[in-house]
Structure formats: structure tokens, C-alpha cells
Motif scaffolding. Sequence first.
Motif, mmCIF file in Angstrom:
data_model
loop_
_atom_site.group_PDB
_atom_site.id
_atom_site.type_symbol
_atom_site.label_atom_id
_atom_site.label_comp_id
_atom_site.label_asym_id
_atom_site.label_seq_id
_atom_site.Cartn_x
_atom_site.Cartn_y
_atom_site.Cartn_z
ATOM 1 N N THR A 149 0.697 -1.245 -0.015
ATOM 2 C CA THR A 149 -0.185 -0.039 0.027
ATOM 3 C C THR A 149 0.763 1.227 -0.160
ATOM 4 N N ASP A 150 0.281 2.184 -0.640
ATOM 5 C CA ASP A 150 1.085 3.540 -0.645
ATOM 6 C C ASP A 150 0.217 4.677 -0.764
ATOM 7 N N GLU A 151 0.796 5.909 -0.473
ATOM 8 C CA GLU A 151 -0.017 7.079 -0.245
ATOM 9 C C GLU A 151 0.810 8.183 -0.981
ATOM 10 N N MET A 152 0.013 8.820 -1.797
ATOM 11 C CA MET A 152 0.927 10.033 -2.422
ATOM 12 C C MET A 152 -0.190 10.992 -2.992
ATOM 13 N N THR A 153 0.429 12.253 -2.972
ATOM 14 C CA THR A 153 -0.588 13.500 -3.273
ATOM 15 C C THR A 153 -0.398 13.860 -4.994
ATOM 16 N N SER A 154 -1.474 13.171 -5.595
ATOM 17 C CA SER A 154 -1.497 13.258 -7.337
ATOM 18 C C SER A 154 -1.461 14.481 -7.701
ATOM 19 N N SER A 155 -0.901 15.035 -8.864
ATOM 20 C CA SER A 155 -1.348 16.265 -9.512
ATOM 21 C C SER A 155 -2.264 16.255 -10.462
ATOM 22 N N ALA A 156 -2.716 17.402 -10.870
ATOM 23 C CA ALA A 156 -3.798 17.296 -11.696
ATOM 24 C C ALA A 156 -3.169 17.224 -13.154
ATOM 25 N N GLY A 157 -3.735 16.137 -13.823
ATOM 26 C CA GLY A 157 -3.153 15.740 -15.053
ATOM 27 C C GLY A 157 -2.583 14.330 -14.855
ATOM 28 N N GLY A 158 -1.549 13.950 -15.711
ATOM 29 C CA GLY A 158 -1.018 12.695 -15.765
ATOM 30 C C GLY A 158 0.271 12.557 -14.301
ATOM 31 N N ASN A 159 0.201 11.238 -13.962
ATOM 32 C CA ASN A 159 0.971 11.016 -12.625
ATOM 33 C C ASN A 159 1.574 9.454 -12.930
ATOM 34 N N LEU A 160 2.815 9.249 -12.368
ATOM 35 C CA LEU A 160 3.444 8.184 -12.372
ATOM 36 C C LEU A 160 3.829 7.879 -11.148
ATOM 37 N N TRP A 161 3.579 6.316 -10.720
ATOM 38 C CA TRP A 161 3.864 5.749 -9.503
ATOM 39 C C TRP A 161 4.652 4.563 -9.892
ATOM 40 N N SER A 162 5.891 4.576 -9.197
ATOM 41 C CA SER A 162 6.855 3.360 -9.293
ATOM 42 C C SER A 162 7.030 2.628 -8.125
ATOM 43 N N TRP A 163 7.277 1.109 -8.544
ATOM 44 C CA TRP A 163 7.183 0.355 -7.374
ATOM 45 C C TRP A 163 8.605 -0.441 -7.365
ATOM 46 N N ASN A 164 9.595 -0.659 -6.365
ATOM 47 C CA ASN A 164 10.565 -1.390 -6.272
ATOM 48 C C ASN A 164 10.478 -2.785 -6.035
ATOM 49 N N GLY A 165 9.043 -3.402 -5.870
ATOM 50 C CA GLY A 165 8.960 -4.725 -5.798
ATOM 51 C C GLY A 165 8.686 -5.407 -4.497
ATOM 52 N N ARG A 166 8.940 -4.316 -3.214
ATOM 53 C CA ARG A 166 8.911 -4.696 -2.212
ATOM 54 C C ARG A 166 7.565 -4.459 -1.332
ATOM 55 N N ASP A 167 7.325 -5.571 -0.344
ATOM 56 C CA ASP A 167 5.945 -5.415 0.113
ATOM 57 C C ASP A 167 5.957 -4.474 1.324
ATOM 58 N N ASN A 168 4.898 -4.442 2.222
ATOM 59 C CA ASN A 168 4.926 -3.609 3.315
ATOM 60 C C ASN A 168 5.931 -4.054 4.610
ATOM 61 N N GLY A 169 6.549 -5.096 4.305
ATOM 62 C CA GLY A 169 7.355 -5.417 5.307
ATOM 63 C C GLY A 169 8.982 -5.322 4.939
ATOM 64 N N GLY A 170 9.015 -4.697 3.477
ATOM 65 C CA GLY A 170 10.230 -4.579 3.139
ATOM 66 C C GLY A 170 10.859 -5.675 2.309
ATOM 67 N N ASN A 171 10.090 -6.866 2.169
ATOM 68 C CA ASN A 171 10.587 -8.151 1.519
ATOM 69 C C ASN A 171 10.494 -7.892 0.175
ATOM 70 N N GLN A 172 11.448 -8.428 -0.534
ATOM 71 C CA GLN A 172 11.416 -8.375 -1.969
ATOM 72 C C GLN A 172 10.677 -9.385 -2.664
ATOM 73 N N LEU A 173 9.711 -9.008 -3.433
ATOM 74 C CA LEU A 173 8.758 -10.138 -3.941
ATOM 75 C C LEU A 173 9.166 -10.324 -5.297
ATOM 76 N N PRO A 174 8.587 -11.723 -5.746
ATOM 77 C CA PRO A 174 9.098 -12.284 -6.998
ATOM 78 C C PRO A 174 8.482 -11.467 -8.210
ATOM 79 N N ASP A 175 9.053 -11.497 -9.224
ATOM 80 C CA ASP A 175 8.662 -11.025 -10.437
ATOM 81 C C ASP A 175 7.347 -11.715 -10.842
ATOM 82 N N GLY A 176 6.550 -11.114 -11.538
ATOM 83 C CA GLY A 176 5.243 -11.775 -12.019
ATOM 84 C C GLY A 176 4.264 -10.669 -12.052
ATOM 85 N N VAL A 177 3.017 -11.094 -12.396
ATOM 86 C CA VAL A 177 1.836 -10.331 -12.617
ATOM 87 C C VAL A 177 1.376 -9.875 -11.289
#
Length: 230
Positions: A149-177
Motif C-alpha cells: 500500500t502507498d499514499e501520494m498526493t497526485s497532481s492534476a493531469g498525468g501521474n506516475l507511480w513506481s514500485w521497487n517490488g518490496r512489500d509492506n514489510g520490506g521483503n522483495q517480492l518475486p517478478d510476476g503479474v
Amino acid sequence: MTNISLYTAASNAAVANTSSSSSGEITSASQTSLSNLGDNYNQFLTLLTTQLQHQDPSNPMSSDNFTSELAQFAGVEQQVKTNSNLQSLISAVGNSDFVTSSNLIGKTAVASSSQFSLKNGSASVSFDAQKQEETDIVVKNGSGSVVKTDEMTSSAGGNLWSWNGRDNGGNQLPDGVYQVGIAQENTDGSISTLTPNIESTISGIIRDTNGESAELGGLDVNVQKISSVY
């Protein structure tokens, strides 16, 4: 502090896409209609021949009635032929669309999708927002469990959210869908879900009963979900 309503809306939005295509539905409906009309045609023919076999020789069917029934018979036969020709036309159009879509292979596409791929521990989705507002993002795994889960303040118009693949506990999750849901709190306190967009190179085109799908970064996305190609 987490907005429970905002989190819930984002979580509910993080569901796998269900592809649908009008072309597949049209083909199926046409085949059903043709089958039903063919059955009616055969029943009509059976009734007509049975009537002729059992008419009273001393009081045969009047020529007017017989002519009327023959006209009905010819009309039903013509409908069967028309439906067959229509089915062939639909198939030809589908083949033409498939050839056209195949020319998109190798190009980059932007498509709306609540699914996105984590590759080499990295993923991102874009979305459009009407105003600068608090936004919640929820990521679920293939089992439907919330992993990020993540929180951000979006801007009016286009926004980009990037994820490093880590869960809420900081564990690296496997690649996949994974599935992603995005929700925004409006100035009046109401909640709106926003449409995630993914961007990737088209590596192939798939055609099945649901229509045509493009292979985008390990995902099969209905071509109708593609908003731009470059």
C-alpha cells in the motif's frame, strides 16, 4: 493516518482485468441465429411436405394457399443464405483486423489495465487525476492478498507511480503479474477510483473467441484497451 474509505476503494479496484470483445460476441450471436434459422427452415420444409402428403386428393390445397406457402418457404431459404453470407463477411473482417493489428508488433503501447508486471524488481503505472488530491495505491498478488500500500498526493493531469517490488514489510517480492488499484479523495470528501495505465512493447498479437489481445510485458491486454501506440 490512513483513510479507510480511500484504502477500501483502492483495494476493491485492484482486481484482474476481464477481457471482452464485441467481435467474439457478434460471431457467437450470428452462429446461434444461423443455427436457429436453419432449424426453422427444416421444420417449415417438413411441415410443407407432410401437408402435401396428407392432403385430400378430392379436395387438394388451393393454388393460392400453396403459392403463399411456397413464398414463405423461399423467404426462409433466403434468410438462411443471407445469414451464411453475413457470417462469412464477419470472418473476413476479423481476418483483416488481425493482419492490421499484427503490424503493431515491436511498437510501444499504452493501455488501461489493473494488472501490471513486476520485472527485475521494478514496475510502474501511470494515471490521470482531475485535481491535486490525496491518493491511495493498493497492490495485490495473484491470490488477491494485499502486498503493498502507498499514499501520494497526485497532481492534476498525468501521474506516475513506481514500485521497487518490496512489500509492506520490506521483503522483495518475486517478478510476476500483480493487480493494482488507485483511489483518490475529492475535495468534497467523495472517493473516485482512477484507471491505471501500463506502457510496454507489443511482443505479439493473440486472437481467440474473445477477440484480439496484445502481449504487453508478459500481459495479454485486449487491443480495445490500448489508448496510444508509438
